[in-house]
Scaffold this motif. Structure first.
Motif, PDB file in Angstrom:
ATOM      1  N   PRO A 180       0.771  -1.143  -0.123  1.00  0.00           N
ATOM      2  CA  PRO A 180       0.301   0.120  -0.068  1.00  0.00           C
ATOM      3  C   PRO A 180       0.802   1.375   0.021  1.00  0.00           C
ATOM      4  O   PRO A 180       1.755   1.123   0.707  1.00  0.00           O
ATOM      5  CB  PRO A 180      -0.991  -0.161   1.457  1.00  0.00           C
ATOM      6  CG  PRO A 180      -0.019  -1.162   2.178  1.00  0.00           C
ATOM      7  CD  PRO A 180       0.757  -1.966   1.366  1.00  0.00           C
ATOM      8  N   LYS A 181       0.644   2.093  -0.879  1.00  0.00           N
ATOM      9  CA  LYS A 181       1.261   3.402  -0.954  1.00  0.00           C
ATOM     10  C   LYS A 181       0.770   4.322   0.122  1.00  0.00           C
ATOM     11  O   LYS A 181       0.017   4.172   1.083  1.00  0.00           O
ATOM     12  CB  LYS A 181       1.056   3.941  -2.067  1.00  0.00           C
ATOM     13  CG  LYS A 181       1.278   3.073  -3.485  1.00  0.00           C
ATOM     14  CD  LYS A 181       2.737   3.049  -3.470  1.00  0.00           C
ATOM     15  CE  LYS A 181       3.314   2.474  -4.825  1.00  0.00           C
ATOM     16  NZ  LYS A 181       2.901   1.050  -4.800  1.00  0.00           N
ATOM     17  N   GLU A 182       1.648   5.552   0.643  1.00  0.00           N
ATOM     18  CA  GLU A 182       1.349   6.192   1.685  1.00  0.00           C
ATOM     19  C   GLU A 182      -0.081   7.044   1.601  1.00  0.00           C
ATOM     20  O   GLU A 182      -0.699   6.973   2.764  1.00  0.00           O
ATOM     21  CB  GLU A 182       2.459   7.292   1.460  1.00  0.00           C
ATOM     22  CG  GLU A 182       3.924   6.801   1.944  1.00  0.00           C
ATOM     23  CD  GLU A 182       4.963   7.818   1.752  1.00  0.00           C
ATOM     24  OE1 GLU A 182       4.683   8.846   2.211  1.00  0.00           O
ATOM     25  OE2 GLU A 182       5.864   7.503   1.457  1.00  0.00           O
ATOM     26  N   LEU A 183      -0.527   7.442   0.534  1.00  0.00           N
ATOM     27  CA  LEU A 183      -1.883   7.889   0.501  1.00  0.00           C
ATOM     28  C   LEU A 183      -2.873   6.838   0.883  1.00  0.00           C
ATOM     29  O   LEU A 183      -4.054   7.257   1.387  1.00  0.00           O
ATOM     30  CB  LEU A 183      -2.343   8.658  -0.833  1.00  0.00           C
ATOM     31  CG  LEU A 183      -1.442  10.060  -1.066  1.00  0.00           C
ATOM     32  CD1 LEU A 183      -1.828  10.412  -2.336  1.00  0.00           C
ATOM     33  CD2 LEU A 183      -1.802  11.084  -0.070  1.00  0.00           C
ATOM     34  N   ASN A 184      -2.805   5.766   0.476  1.00  0.00           N
ATOM     35  CA  ASN A 184      -3.634   4.566   0.745  1.00  0.00           C
ATOM     36  C   ASN A 184      -3.580   4.106   2.059  1.00  0.00           C
ATOM     37  O   ASN A 184      -4.552   3.961   2.691  1.00  0.00           O
ATOM     38  CB  ASN A 184      -3.368   3.306  -0.274  1.00  0.00           C
ATOM     39  CG  ASN A 184      -4.430   2.242  -0.076  1.00  0.00           C
ATOM     40  OD1 ASN A 184      -5.512   2.411  -0.184  1.00  0.00           O
ATOM     41  ND2 ASN A 184      -3.962   1.012   0.306  1.00  0.00           N
ATOM     42  N   ARG A 185      -2.276   4.445   2.995  1.00  0.00           N
ATOM     43  CA  ARG A 185      -2.323   4.195   4.073  1.00  0.00           C
ATOM     44  C   ARG A 185      -3.095   5.187   4.965  1.00  0.00           C
ATOM     45  O   ARG A 185      -3.812   4.958   5.712  1.00  0.00           O
ATOM     46  CB  ARG A 185      -0.957   4.275   4.763  1.00  0.00           C
ATOM     47  CG  ARG A 185       0.007   3.001   4.443  1.00  0.00           C
ATOM     48  CD  ARG A 185       1.398   3.064   4.802  1.00  0.00           C
ATOM     49  NE  ARG A 185       2.084   1.756   4.232  1.00  0.00           N
ATOM     50  CZ  ARG A 185       2.434   1.039   5.199  1.00  0.00           C
ATOM     51  NH1 ARG A 185       1.820   0.707   6.302  1.00  0.00           N
ATOM     52  NH2 ARG A 185       3.229  -0.169   4.859  1.00  0.00           N
ATOM     53  N   PHE A 186      -2.803   6.330   4.445  1.00  0.00           N
ATOM     54  CA  PHE A 186      -3.690   7.492   5.203  1.00  0.00           C
ATOM     55  C   PHE A 186      -5.358   7.194   5.118  1.00  0.00           C
ATOM     56  O   PHE A 186      -5.996   7.331   6.057  1.00  0.00           O
ATOM     57  CB  PHE A 186      -3.492   8.683   4.323  1.00  0.00           C
ATOM     58  CG  PHE A 186      -4.289   9.811   4.984  1.00  0.00           C
ATOM     59  CD1 PHE A 186      -3.949  10.850   6.116  1.00  0.00           C
ATOM     60  CD2 PHE A 186      -5.383  10.368   3.863  1.00  0.00           C
ATOM     61  CE1 PHE A 186      -4.885  11.935   6.171  1.00  0.00           C
ATOM     62  CE2 PHE A 186      -6.128  11.306   4.238  1.00  0.00           C
ATOM     63  CZ  PHE A 186      -6.079  12.035   5.404  1.00  0.00           C
ATOM     64  N   PHE A 187      -5.608   6.901   3.928  1.00  0.00           N
ATOM     65  CA  PHE A 187      -7.271   6.592   3.813  1.00  0.00           C
ATOM     66  C   PHE A 187      -7.366   5.384   4.519  1.00  0.00           C
ATOM     67  O   PHE A 187      -8.640   5.497   5.451  1.00  0.00           O
ATOM     68  CB  PHE A 187      -7.342   6.359   2.211  1.00  0.00           C
ATOM     69  CG  PHE A 187      -8.732   6.351   1.788  1.00  0.00           C
ATOM     70  CD1 PHE A 187      -9.521   7.217   2.214  1.00  0.00           C
ATOM     71  CD2 PHE A 187      -9.319   5.037   1.456  1.00  0.00           C
ATOM     72  CE1 PHE A 187     -10.909   6.940   1.786  1.00  0.00           C
ATOM     73  CE2 PHE A 187     -10.618   4.638   1.163  1.00  0.00           C
ATOM     74  CZ  PHE A 187     -11.570   5.798   1.316  1.00  0.00           C
ATOM     75  N   GLU A 188      -6.721   4.182   4.488  1.00  0.00           N
ATOM     76  CA  GLU A 188      -7.364   3.074   5.242  1.00  0.00           C
ATOM     77  C   GLU A 188      -7.278   3.330   6.595  1.00  0.00           C
ATOM     78  O   GLU A 188      -8.064   3.002   7.348  1.00  0.00           O
ATOM     79  CB  GLU A 188      -6.515   1.962   4.864  1.00  0.00           C
ATOM     80  CG  GLU A 188      -6.769   1.382   3.248  1.00  0.00           C
ATOM     81  CD  GLU A 188      -8.023   1.025   3.027  1.00  0.00           C
ATOM     82  OE1 GLU A 188      -8.720   0.408   4.023  1.00  0.00           O
ATOM     83  OE2 GLU A 188      -8.576   1.249   1.849  1.00  0.00           O
TER      84      GLU A 188
END
Length: 441
Positions: A180-188
């Protein structure tokens, strides 16, 4: 309300821009007698500012060894220790802390977990254990709101900030497509948490707090700006810096600092140096771990340029104290939220050169608030030049516009530096956690 004290586990990402605000929040919660378990790796724990003796009974710094990953350099436990292209492996090591953290949570049964953007696995884990989870977003609310709207398709990818973010992200991308990329981490992580806490106050960025609440569909609690605690007046570095700053007239020095995670290319470094020289003002530039004179002694703490108007400092520097010095007339940061808060705390106008993520919307917002000015970048390649830098610096330092920026920064300092106001936000946050902890009522 019950006077029973809380036990809170705090788990930040492995970067100083996250560790420090998480620690600042932990200290303020612990000041009320609540127990804090602040978890990070040994090297990070040892590099944190010393805790006041009065807080040690309540604030416990707990070391979890970072699991070994072959690709990481020896002793790399922080983004500051890790080359940018290897940061995905730091995330991999951080994810491997899930097992020891699970055991700790099972054994200690805290009332709340406060986590960062990175452990997207933690909200479901804490939910399974019956422990409510708060996502503490240490970014500015304008950056968080922008990022979330971008992910959800509510913000156009053709906006200037989105284009910049996309261009920089492409240059940084590493072949880790399965992770998971950093923005996806933020969202999840945001999606899994029960509550969002944001390093904001309604008097400055209330519109973005409300926007973040609308976009996320969750309760968003502003916890104040967490301006840094006073730095140690006995630090030996300070006296060397102070002697240099004392040589210059009031408001004549530009203080330059791009944080610990911005890596300048040789071209960018040259353009910044030339732009500073072209401005004609003395400057103090903190630059960690960079050889600034083509083979100079790396153990040397500082170097003056040939004109003796520029000081390049290559170790940790007491940033808040430098910004508060009477000779400093402008702050030239990368627009990390912590740096912006430190500058505005003392009413120092900003010349802004954002490089990544939330720094773009922060710079835009601060420019709209008339507390500073962005360095212009070309639209076709997003590069800045020595000329665009010198123009921005000159505008903030000498031209008629300076009055506007200084006035705006000083007005905002009345909010950022209002201790009672900032403490009120933390108190309200603690009250919320007490009233909504498991088993209450």
């Amino acid at each position: 309300m019950s006077e029973t004290k809380l036990h809170i586990v705090v788990f930040p990402w492995l970067a100083f821009g996250h560790l420090i605000p998480f620690l600042e929040l932990a200290k303020r919660i612990a000041q009320q007698g609540n127990k804090i378990s602040f978890i990070s790796t040994p090297r990070n724990i040892h590099r944190l500012p010393k805790l006041p003796e009065s807080l040690k009974p309540c604030l416990h710094l707990i070391e979890f060894p970072l699991p070994h990953i072959d690709e990481l350099p020896e002793n790399a436990e922080n983004t500051d220790d890790t080359p940018q292209h290897l940061v995905p492996y730091l995330f991999k090591a951080y994810d491997a802390l899930e097992q020891p953290l699970t055991k700790f949570l099972e054994k200690s049964t805290p009332d709340w977990v406060i986590c960062d953007f990175a452990p997207l696995w933690l909200p479901p884990l804490s939910s399974m254990l019956g422990i409510p989870c708060i996502f503490f977003c240490s970014f500015a609310a304008c950056g968080s709101s922008f990022g979330l709207e971008l992910i959800m398709g509510k913000k156009s990818m053709e906006s200037s900030e989105a284009k910049l973010l996309r261009a920089v992200h492409k240059r940084k991308e590493v072949d880790q497509s399965s992770k998971p990329k950093e923005l996806n981490r933020f969202f999840e992580t945001l999606k899994g948490a029960q509550v969002i806490a944001t390093r904001s106050c309604m008097e400055i960025d209330g519109e973005f707090v409300k926007s973040l609440e609308r976009s996320s569909g969750k309760l968003v609690i502003p916890i104040g700006l967490l301006p840094p605690s006073p730095e140690d007046s006995n630090d030996h570095n300070w006296y060397t810096i102070l002697n240099w700053l004392n040589k210059w007239e009031k408001g004549s020095v530009i203080y330059v600092a791009f944080g610990t995670e911005v890596t300048l290319s040789d071209e960018e470094f040259t353009e910044i140096g030339m732009g500073l020289d072209m401005s004609g003002f003395p400057f103090f530039w903190t630059m960690k771990n960079r050889n600034t004179s083509g083979g100079s002694d790396e153990s040397q703490d500082w170097i003056e340029n040939e004109s003796k108007r520029g000081m390049m400092w290559r170790r940790w520097a007491p940033q808040s104290r430098i910004l508060a010095h009477k000779s400093v007339g402008a702050f030239f940061p990368h627009c990390g939220w912590s740096s912006v808060i430190e500058g505005l705390q003392v009413g120092c106008p900003l010349v802004m050169l954002p490089f990544q993520y939330d720094q773009w919307p922060i710079a835009k917002f601060m420019e709209e608030k008339k507390v500073g000015l962005k360095v212009h970048r070309h639209e076709h390649d997003f590069k800045f030049t020595r000329d665009s830098m010198a123009k921005a610096l000159t505008s903030v330092m000498v031209e008629e516009e300076r009055k506007c920026y200084r006035s705006g920064a000083q007005e905002m300092s009345k909010i950022v530096g209002d201790k009672q106001l900032q403490e009120k936000y933390v108190n309200q946050f603690v009250d919320y956690m007490k009233m909504n902890r498991p088993g209450y009522n």
